[in-house]
Design a protein around this motif. Sequence first.
Motif, mmCIF file in Angstrom:
data_model
loop_
_atom_site.group_PDB
_atom_site.id
_atom_site.type_symbol
_atom_site.label_atom_id
_atom_site.label_comp_id
_atom_site.label_asym_id
_atom_site.label_seq_id
_atom_site.Cartn_x
_atom_site.Cartn_y
_atom_site.Cartn_z
ATOM 1 N N HIS A 62 0.667 -1.430 0.339
ATOM 2 C CA HIS A 62 -0.007 0.158 0.057
ATOM 3 C C HIS A 62 1.088 1.256 0.073
ATOM 4 N N HIS A 64 1.544 4.387 -2.197
ATOM 5 C CA HIS A 64 1.267 5.806 -3.191
ATOM 6 C C HIS A 64 2.369 6.774 -3.666
ATOM 7 N N LYS A 149 -7.622 -1.863 -6.830
ATOM 8 C CA LYS A 149 -8.184 -0.480 -6.081
ATOM 9 C C LYS A 149 -9.395 0.006 -6.009
ATOM 10 N N HIS A 241 -6.157 -0.703 5.053
ATOM 11 C CA HIS A 241 -6.192 0.824 6.462
ATOM 12 C C HIS A 241 -7.454 0.591 6.915
ATOM 13 N N ASP A 314 0.756 2.553 3.756
ATOM 14 C CA ASP A 314 -0.317 3.181 3.198
ATOM 15 C C ASP A 314 0.142 4.963 2.802
HETATM 16 ZN ZN ZN Z 1 -4.091 4.485 0.121
#
Ligand code: ZN
Length: 450
Positions: A62, A64, A149, A241, A314
């Motif tokens: 996870h 970005h 996702k 999450h 995340d």
């Molecule tokens: Zn995320």
Amino acid sequence: MRDADLVILGTRVVTPEGVRPAAVAIAGGVITGVHEHGAAPDASRRLDVKDAIVLPGGVDPHVHVNEPGRTEWEGFETATRAGAAGGVTTIVDMPLNSLPVTTTAIALKVKARAAAGRATVDYAFWGGVVPGNVQQLAPLARAGARGFKCFLVPSGIDEFPPVTARDLRPAMAQIAELGLALLVHAELPGPIQRAAASRAPGDPRRYASYLASRPAAAEVEAVDLILDLCRETGCRVHIVHVSAAETLEPLRAAKRAGLPVSAETCPHYLTFAAEEIADGATAWKCAPPIRERSNRDRLWDALADGTLDFVASDHSPAPPALKCLDTGDFVRAWGGVASLELALAATWSGARQRRRDVQDLARWCAERPARLAGFGRKGRIAAGCDADLVVFDPDGRFVVEPDRLRQRHPVTPYAGMTLAGVVRQTFVRGVCVYDSGAFPAGKVGTWVKP
Ligand SMILES: [Zn+2]
């Protein structure tokens, strides 16, 4: 037996069967055998780490990265160096915040080109499900997407709109056929809108106002919906999450009933508590929000009993200006915590306080996330797996200095905290990519294709 290029000897090697003295033999980037400590095969190089822990390299599904398109937020160079320094040897990049978003096969190819030659650790990609792109899911899978996702609430960027049950039914049927998983940002807009309608807008600098604006009910209703759709379509689902403990009982029941469901939580939900977040402290803003101390304890219990499968960062960075650090405005601030480099240490710091061991850490940060992404050769120290390894000092401590982190921007809620667990060395396919603050091998990371 083929001689090894490298043998790593240690008294505490974390294998799927347990922590034991062992000699890990590596040839051509692959673990060829995990031998008795005294029975190491010949090798051109030997590294004796003595009683440091040898962990499987972390797999963070996870992340970005935001490149291409928002490279000023983060990028493959900075993110993967952060990973290497934090003991993460493979990341899976989320389909959004980059431009284009990864919702078509062409966009995935554009992203793969952006990553090529820039990464210090290995990487792979998730595709995205948005309204109207169901035809793209099979081409995305063929182009190398590990799974998909989706969001059920606005994602924060207009190019990646949320889906409804109507969009999800055909998409999930298709993903089930592809044999992949759907990753879900599980918050539904209904409870968030009801929370907004039921009270006057509070002071935007107050953390309590922000917390109240994203109630646990938004997560619970979303999980219920996704579990229903999972039952209906047979599609494997993964809840990203998890922040609200109220979702744990439905997840537990679904697992007991044999539904193909898994779930992750993040280091910030395991580390921080709403009671301790100062007003105006927008470095802590993420969605769903960090909740109360009692909630945090229940997340740890759920990790221990397997209701939550693993921990993922995340990692979602943004430039400092977008975090509104000067005004402390929780409404306007970008929601996201960047912690790829700190996730292993933060998780370990909390885990050891709760008497969990390095075997748990390996399961939560390597083995189970590798399984979600379908990485058959990663996440374990076992013959036939890639030699992705971390030499880890579980008793070492360090103070988080934001300016020294390798992520693009020095914004982190961990600033000034003392964390336990120092990554000494990180190996990707047998190559030492991080060694006590240095990056001796350069950009050897490659795309892990299905
Ligand atoms: Zn995320």
